[in-house]
Design a protein around this motif. Structure first.
Motif, PDB file in Angstrom:
ATOM      1  N   TYR A 123       0.828  -1.217   0.000  1.00  0.00           N
ATOM      2  CA  TYR A 123       0.000   0.000   0.000  1.00  0.00           C
ATOM      3  C   TYR A 123       0.862   1.267   0.000  1.00  0.00           C
ATOM      4  O   TYR A 123       0.772   2.114   0.894  1.00  0.00           O
ATOM      5  CB  TYR A 123      -0.994  -0.007   1.173  1.00  0.00           C
ATOM      6  CG  TYR A 123      -0.505  -0.594   2.484  1.00  0.00           C
ATOM      7  CD1 TYR A 123       0.156   0.194   3.434  1.00  0.00           C
ATOM      8  CD2 TYR A 123      -0.710  -1.938   2.787  1.00  0.00           C
ATOM      9  CE1 TYR A 123       0.593  -0.332   4.638  1.00  0.00           C
ATOM     10  CE2 TYR A 123      -0.266  -2.480   3.995  1.00  0.00           C
ATOM     11  CZ  TYR A 123       0.375  -1.671   4.910  1.00  0.00           C
ATOM     12  OH  TYR A 123       0.816  -2.191   6.095  1.00  0.00           O
ATOM     13  N   THR A 170      -5.324  -2.341  -1.091  1.00  0.00           N
ATOM     14  CA  THR A 170      -6.742  -2.681  -0.974  1.00  0.00           C
ATOM     15  C   THR A 170      -7.587  -1.539  -1.533  1.00  0.00           C
ATOM     16  O   THR A 170      -7.217  -0.368  -1.418  1.00  0.00           O
ATOM     17  CB  THR A 170      -7.160  -2.938   0.489  1.00  0.00           C
ATOM     18  OG1 THR A 170      -7.058  -1.724   1.239  1.00  0.00           O
ATOM     19  CG2 THR A 170      -6.291  -4.007   1.122  1.00  0.00           C
ATOM     20  N   GLU A 171      -8.704  -1.907  -2.115  1.00  0.00           N
ATOM     21  CA  GLU A 171      -9.591  -0.892  -2.685  1.00  0.00           C
ATOM     22  C   GLU A 171     -10.231  -0.029  -1.610  1.00  0.00           C
ATOM     23  O   GLU A 171     -10.612   1.115  -1.871  1.00  0.00           O
ATOM     24  CB  GLU A 171     -10.675  -1.563  -3.532  1.00  0.00           C
ATOM     25  CG  GLU A 171     -10.148  -2.176  -4.819  1.00  0.00           C
ATOM     26  CD  GLU A 171     -11.240  -2.772  -5.674  1.00  0.00           C
ATOM     27  OE1 GLU A 171     -12.397  -2.880  -5.190  1.00  0.00           O
ATOM     28  OE2 GLU A 171     -10.956  -3.138  -6.827  1.00  0.00           O
ATOM     29  N   GLU A 172     -10.338  -0.544  -0.395  1.00  0.00           N
ATOM     30  CA  GLU A 172     -10.986   0.195   0.697  1.00  0.00           C
ATOM     31  C   GLU A 172     -10.047   1.148   1.425  1.00  0.00           C
ATOM     32  O   GLU A 172     -10.485   1.857   2.340  1.00  0.00           O
ATOM     33  CB  GLU A 172     -11.562  -0.787   1.731  1.00  0.00           C
ATOM     34  CG  GLU A 172     -12.824  -1.494   1.278  1.00  0.00           C
ATOM     35  CD  GLU A 172     -13.426  -2.352   2.378  1.00  0.00           C
ATOM     36  OE1 GLU A 172     -14.606  -2.719   2.248  1.00  0.00           O
ATOM     37  OE2 GLU A 172     -12.726  -2.646   3.372  1.00  0.00           O
ATOM     38  N   ASP A 173      -8.785   1.187   1.056  1.00  0.00           N
ATOM     39  CA  ASP A 173      -7.802   2.027   1.751  1.00  0.00           C
ATOM     40  C   ASP A 173      -8.215   3.495   1.639  1.00  0.00           C
ATOM     41  O   ASP A 173      -8.227   4.073   0.553  1.00  0.00           O
ATOM     42  CB  ASP A 173      -6.424   1.821   1.123  1.00  0.00           C
ATOM     43  CG  ASP A 173      -5.297   2.395   1.980  1.00  0.00           C
ATOM     44  OD1 ASP A 173      -5.514   3.426   2.640  1.00  0.00           O
ATOM     45  OD2 ASP A 173      -4.197   1.806   1.968  1.00  0.00           O
ATOM     46  N   LYS A 174      -8.548   4.083   2.769  1.00  0.00           N
ATOM     47  CA  LYS A 174      -9.002   5.476   2.785  1.00  0.00           C
ATOM     48  C   LYS A 174      -7.885   6.452   3.173  1.00  0.00           C
ATOM     49  O   LYS A 174      -8.090   7.664   3.153  1.00  0.00           O
ATOM     50  CB  LYS A 174     -10.185   5.643   3.734  1.00  0.00           C
ATOM     51  CG  LYS A 174     -11.453   4.943   3.256  1.00  0.00           C
ATOM     52  CD  LYS A 174     -12.601   5.142   4.230  1.00  0.00           C
ATOM     53  CE  LYS A 174     -13.918   4.615   3.658  1.00  0.00           C
ATOM     54  NZ  LYS A 174     -13.858   3.191   3.289  1.00  0.00           N
ATOM     55  N   GLU A 201     -10.045  -6.506  -2.496  1.00  0.00           N
ATOM     56  CA  GLU A 201     -11.252  -5.667  -2.439  1.00  0.00           C
ATOM     57  C   GLU A 201     -11.407  -5.012  -1.072  1.00  0.00           C
ATOM     58  O   GLU A 201     -11.704  -3.823  -0.973  1.00  0.00           O
ATOM     59  CB  GLU A 201     -12.489  -6.514  -2.761  1.00  0.00           C
ATOM     60  CG  GLU A 201     -13.783  -5.713  -2.748  1.00  0.00           C
ATOM     61  CD  GLU A 201     -14.991  -6.561  -3.108  1.00  0.00           C
ATOM     62  OE1 GLU A 201     -16.121  -6.026  -3.047  1.00  0.00           O
ATOM     63  OE2 GLU A 201     -14.816  -7.756  -3.436  1.00  0.00           O
ATOM     64  N   ASN A 202     -11.194  -5.768  -0.019  1.00  0.00           N
ATOM     65  CA  ASN A 202     -11.479  -5.285   1.331  1.00  0.00           C
ATOM     66  C   ASN A 202     -10.217  -5.096   2.154  1.00  0.00           C
ATOM     67  O   ASN A 202      -9.198  -5.726   1.902  1.00  0.00           O
ATOM     68  CB  ASN A 202     -12.406  -6.261   2.062  1.00  0.00           C
ATOM     69  CG  ASN A 202     -13.693  -6.515   1.299  1.00  0.00           C
ATOM     70  OD1 ASN A 202     -13.952  -7.632   0.876  1.00  0.00           O
ATOM     71  ND2 ASN A 202     -14.486  -5.469   1.108  1.00  0.00           N
ATOM     72  N   PRO A 204      -8.597  -2.117   5.457  1.00  0.00           N
ATOM     73  CA  PRO A 204      -8.177  -0.738   5.691  1.00  0.00           C
ATOM     74  C   PRO A 204      -6.687  -0.566   5.435  1.00  0.00           C
ATOM     75  O   PRO A 204      -5.954  -1.534   5.178  1.00  0.00           O
ATOM     76  CB  PRO A 204      -8.494  -0.533   7.171  1.00  0.00           C
ATOM     77  CG  PRO A 204      -8.255  -1.893   7.764  1.00  0.00           C
ATOM     78  CD  PRO A 204      -8.725  -2.881   6.715  1.00  0.00           C
ATOM     79  N   HIS A 205      -6.219   0.657   5.529  1.00  0.00           N
ATOM     80  CA  HIS A 205      -4.790   0.942   5.418  1.00  0.00           C
ATOM     81  C   HIS A 205      -4.043   0.323   6.598  1.00  0.00           C
ATOM     82  O   HIS A 205      -4.571   0.210   7.701  1.00  0.00           O
ATOM     83  CB  HIS A 205      -4.577   2.458   5.419  1.00  0.00           C
ATOM     84  CG  HIS A 205      -3.154   2.861   5.143  1.00  0.00           C
ATOM     85  ND1 HIS A 205      -2.570   2.696   3.918  1.00  0.00           N
ATOM     86  CD2 HIS A 205      -2.207   3.412   5.949  1.00  0.00           C
ATOM     87  CE1 HIS A 205      -1.329   3.140   3.965  1.00  0.00           C
ATOM     88  NE2 HIS A 205      -1.078   3.563   5.196  1.00  0.00           N
ATOM     89  N   TYR A 228      -9.134 -11.008   7.709  1.00  0.00           N
ATOM     90  CA  TYR A 228      -8.207 -10.671   6.620  1.00  0.00           C
ATOM     91  C   TYR A 228      -7.327 -11.854   6.227  1.00  0.00           C
ATOM     92  O   TYR A 228      -6.182 -11.691   5.824  1.00  0.00           O
ATOM     93  CB  TYR A 228      -7.369  -9.462   7.031  1.00  0.00           C
ATOM     94  CG  TYR A 228      -8.234  -8.259   7.323  1.00  0.00           C
ATOM     95  CD1 TYR A 228      -9.024  -7.689   6.326  1.00  0.00           C
ATOM     96  CD2 TYR A 228      -8.323  -7.733   8.613  1.00  0.00           C
ATOM     97  CE1 TYR A 228      -9.857  -6.621   6.594  1.00  0.00           C
ATOM     98  CE2 TYR A 228      -9.151  -6.651   8.884  1.00  0.00           C
ATOM     99  CZ  TYR A 228      -9.919  -6.104   7.873  1.00  0.00           C
ATOM    100  OH  TYR A 228     -10.753  -5.036   8.148  1.00  0.00           O
ATOM    101  N   GLN A 231      -6.111 -11.547   2.624  1.00  0.00           N
ATOM    102  CA  GLN A 231      -5.088 -10.520   2.464  1.00  0.00           C
ATOM    103  C   GLN A 231      -3.726 -10.972   2.993  1.00  0.00           C
ATOM    104  O   GLN A 231      -2.689 -10.538   2.493  1.00  0.00           O
ATOM    105  CB  GLN A 231      -5.523  -9.225   3.152  1.00  0.00           C
ATOM    106  CG  GLN A 231      -6.710  -8.530   2.493  1.00  0.00           C
ATOM    107  CD  GLN A 231      -8.060  -9.122   2.879  1.00  0.00           C
ATOM    108  OE1 GLN A 231      -8.135 -10.233   3.417  1.00  0.00           O
ATOM    109  NE2 GLN A 231      -9.135  -8.395   2.611  1.00  0.00           N
TER     110      GLN A 231
END
Length: 245
Positions: A123, A170-174, A201-202, A204-205, A228, A231
């Motif tokens: 990431y 991850t796509e959800e990393d905000k 797909e799922n 967090p950072h 996870y 992951q």
């Protein structure tokens, strides 16, 4: 039996080198995340221990004990690499960088590619483009000056083929948007850099290993690991990629 050696740099920063055994082996230099502000413990020794089990030497690079600004950060990396090259039991040098540590690791690959045989990026912070920037990382790296803002937007610095790179996100990393990795992969394709990318797909950072040992505070470790599980496969996949080089 493994043993440790501290490599002191000209600042207060240092590397903690661990030899898996007294024999020549390839090494992973680990750049933990922390937004260029601190060293994440969840992405340092616990990760190094896993890699030691794969018969690599490791070095955890504590690069924010002195909060150097760019470009001094890159000069210190060169100092570290030259010291590692003098170690008789070190073979090829690979890098593993998380988040802002991924930025410094990627910058090292770009600047000093002749030292590096490959890299794993988790990431990573990559771009300073307004829709992608992780502002806190670049504030800590550049200070008040924005003189080098384009220079540290690493997708703009990839102009030739690099050593092989594995990258995941991850796509959800905000915190560090997945667009950073997409932007990086575009340049890897254009420069014919060997690479492998995995987008989950799922998640967090800051998942780190995505196992119970690195569960954040106030999160049940068993639940974290179960949530996870998919992951957590990234490390095995990434090391297999590196071993194939």
């Amino acid at each position: 039996m493994s043993f440790e050696k501290r490599i002191q740099l000209s600042s207060n920063n240092y590397g903690m080198l661990t030899y898996v055994k007294e024999a020549k082996r390839d090494i992973f230099v680990i750049f933990p995340g922390g937004g260029y502000q601190y060293t994440s413990q969840r992405e340092s020794k616990v990760v190094a221990d896993k890699i030691l089990n794969e018969d690599f030497h490791t070095l955890v690079y504590y690069y924010r004990e002195s909060k150097l600004l760019y470009p001094e950060t890159t000069l210190e990396v060169y100092e570290l690499l030259t010291k590692l090259k003098k170690e008789p039991n070190i073979g090829r040098i690979f890098l593993l960088g998380f988040s802002a540590g991924g930025h410094l690791a990627l910058q090292t690959v770009i600047n000093y590619k002749n030292f590096i045989s490959g890299a794993i990026l988790a990431y990573p912070v990559v771009s300073t483009e307004p829709d992608l920037i992780h502002q806190g990382s670049f504030d800590a790296l550049l200070g008040e000056s924005k003189k080098y803002l384009d220079e540290v937007s690493l997708e703009k610095q990839i102009k030739r083929k690099l050593p092989p790179i594995y990258v995941w996100h991850t796509e959800e990393d905000k915190s560090v948007f997945v667009g950073n990795t997409y932007k990086l992969v575009e340049k890897l394709v254009l420069t014919l850099t060997p690479h492998m990318v995995r987008i989950f797909e799922n998640g967090p950072h800051g998942l780190s290993l995505a196992t119970s040992e690195v569960a954040p505070e106030n999160v049940d470790p068993k639940l974290f690991e179960e949530t996870y599980k998919e992951q957590s496969t990234w490390l095995k996949e990434a090391l297999n990629f590196i071993k194939s080089i």
